[in-house]
Enzyme design. Structure first.
Site, PDB file in Angstrom:
ATOM      1  N   LYS A  53      43.461  38.268  48.241  1.00 31.42           N
ATOM      2  CA  LYS A  53      44.643  36.988  47.941  1.00 31.42           C
ATOM      3  C   LYS A  53      45.968  37.206  48.576  1.00 31.42           C
ATOM      4  O   LYS A  53      46.201  36.933  49.092  1.00 31.42           O
ATOM      5  CB  LYS A  53      44.629  37.110  46.770  1.00 31.42           C
ATOM      6  CG  LYS A  53      43.029  36.606  45.940  1.00 31.42           C
ATOM      7  CD  LYS A  53      42.984  35.862  44.582  1.00 31.42           C
ATOM      8  CE  LYS A  53      41.129  35.955  43.576  1.00 31.42           C
ATOM      9  NZ  LYS A  53      41.696  35.757  42.548  1.00 31.42           N
ATOM     10  N   GLN A  97      44.164  37.497  36.896  1.00 27.82           N
ATOM     11  CA  GLN A  97      42.454  38.499  37.812  1.00 27.82           C
ATOM     12  C   GLN A  97      41.161  38.575  35.877  1.00 27.82           C
ATOM     13  O   GLN A  97      42.062  38.988  35.170  1.00 27.82           O
ATOM     14  CB  GLN A  97      42.819  39.128  37.918  1.00 27.82           C
ATOM     15  CG  GLN A  97      41.429  39.830  39.404  1.00 27.82           C
ATOM     16  CD  GLN A  97      40.877  38.748  39.874  1.00 27.82           C
ATOM     17  OE1 GLN A  97      41.894  37.995  40.665  1.00 27.82           O
ATOM     18  NE2 GLN A  97      39.721  38.439  40.429  1.00 27.82           N
ATOM     19  N   ASP A 120      44.866  28.327  38.990  1.00 27.41           N
ATOM     20  CA  ASP A 120      43.488  28.845  38.574  1.00 27.41           C
ATOM     21  C   ASP A 120      43.245  27.448  38.237  1.00 27.41           C
ATOM     22  O   ASP A 120      41.302  27.939  38.134  1.00 27.41           O
ATOM     23  CB  ASP A 120      43.551  29.979  37.493  1.00 27.41           C
ATOM     24  CG  ASP A 120      42.914  31.777  38.059  1.00 27.41           C
ATOM     25  OD1 ASP A 120      42.389  31.339  39.400  1.00 27.41           O
ATOM     26  OD2 ASP A 120      42.658  32.597  37.222  1.00 27.41           O
TER      27      ASP A 120
HETATM   28  N1  GUN Z   1      37.745  36.653  38.599  1.00 29.02           N
HETATM   29  C1  GUN Z   1      36.552  35.843  39.613  1.00 29.02           C
HETATM   30  N2  GUN Z   1      37.457  34.875  40.094  1.00 29.02           N
HETATM   31  C2  GUN Z   1      38.115  34.369  39.322  1.00 29.02           C
HETATM   32  C3  GUN Z   1      39.383  33.655  40.089  1.00 29.02           C
HETATM   33  O1  GUN Z   1      38.755  32.224  40.228  1.00 29.02           O
HETATM   34  N3  GUN Z   1      40.036  33.254  38.842  1.00 29.02           N
HETATM   35  C4  GUN Z   1      40.935  34.469  38.473  1.00 29.02           C
HETATM   36  N4  GUN Z   1      41.884  34.513  37.921  1.00 29.02           N
HETATM   37  N5  GUN Z   1      39.862  35.535  38.226  1.00 29.02           N
HETATM   38  C5  GUN Z   1      38.699  35.714  38.595  1.00 29.02           C
END
Ligand code: GUN
Length: 295
Positions: A53, A97, A120
């Site tokens: 990211k 996350q 998100d």
């Molecule tokens: N963990 C796995 N996929 C995601 C996601 O799309 N967003 C977040 N914040 N955590 C994750």
């Protein structure tokens, strides 16, 4: 028949080109879009995802900051940190996350993120808006899957979609997205899960099967109909002494056998994954543009 691969990379590159141009436009208006990622603990997979990211933000001209915090962080301290980020006018997007350490209630955390900054799409207000049909930010993996199917012109209107997995991250928001009464959506959606009596009965009837349950090779060729589309959301580490890292990544679908039966299949890795990151970039622009207005 050999299925056509739905590769994520070309679609992600297109998204990144769009975002790069839009981010430059925002910067010209004096707004540099930015994202703060909160990573609690040292889950190895999460570290890899957060790293990709950060790199993607850099490529497209989004400022990103990652707050790496110890697994011992208390829920109270995390909620206070999120409160500070919510009130910090210089912060556009917030991403916590997942998964979080078991001592922290993820629902309390997701409820704490300001919906206007929620890249998100996990905040209850944003999930609700999606369900009601006027989305603000949409969860990145579901949005990425829809973008992938649109890009490769897999028809959705009137199609039967079976999603295996009812998570808040993928299954539920994807169902809400695909059932929308909008041209290019209009799917008939079934969600299967661990208590579904006979999953194969549903998947054999499906035009599109989305496997998002986190079980390596769960979806077998005998469970799908010839000519269907398989979207594999699973990213599972399986031990492999021959591999450099000691493991390899496999999806939730039995790729080699389904390849001979389906019309389209997403590979793992290199399928849905790059699009999740791409849609995060899109959502970051959205919240940056909306900065100062209420979601
Ligand atoms: N963990 C796995 N996929 C995601 C996601 O799309 N967003 C977040 N914040 N955590 C994750």
């Amino acid at each position: 028949m050999t299925a056509t691969l739905l590769e994520g990379k070309p679609v992600a590159e297109k998204i990144e080109a769009e975002v790069t141009e839009e981010a430059a436009g925002l910067r010209a208006e004096g707004v540099t879009p930015n994202l703060t990622v909160v990573l609690v603990g040292d889950d190895p997979a999460s570290k890899v995802y957060v790293g990709s990211k950060e790199k993607a933000c850099k490529r497209v001209g989004i400022d990103s900051t990652t707050l790496r915090l110890p697994a011992s962080l208390s829920q109270g301290d995390l909620l206070r940190l999120i409160g500070d980020l919510n009130h910090n006018q210089a912060v556009h997007g917030i991403l916590v996350q997942l998964p979080l350490p078991p001592e922290i209630d993820p629902n309390a955390v997701l409820c704490a993120v300001d919906p206007a900054k929620d890249v998100d799409g996990f905040a209850p207000e944003n999930m609700g808006k999606l369900l009601l049909g006027f989305p603000y930010t949409v969860a990145c993996t579901p949005a990425g899957i829809a973008r992938m199917l649109d890009h490769y012109e897999v028809p959705l209107d009137g199609s039967n979609v079976v999603i295996i997995g009812r998570s808040n991250i993928v299954g539920k928001p994807l169902a809400a997205l695909l059932v929308q009464k909008t041209k290019g959506r209009n799917c008939t959606v079934t969600i299967c899960h661990s208590r579904t009596a006979d999953i194969a009965r549903h998947t054999r009837d499906a035009d599109i099967v989305v496997a998002a349950l986190g079980s390596p090779g769960f979806l077998r060729a005998d469970m799908v109909r010839p000519g269907c589309t398989v979207v594999d959301v699973g990213i599972n580490r399986v031990e492999d002494p021959a591999a450099k890292r000691g493991y390899r990544l496999v999806g939730d679908a039995d790729f080699d056998t389904i390849l001979k039966k389906a019309a389209f299949i997403t590979p793992v890795p290199g399928g849905v994954g790059p699009l999740t990151v791409g849609m995060l970039l899109k959502n970051t622009l959205k919240v940056a543009r909306c900065c100062g207005c209420k979601a």
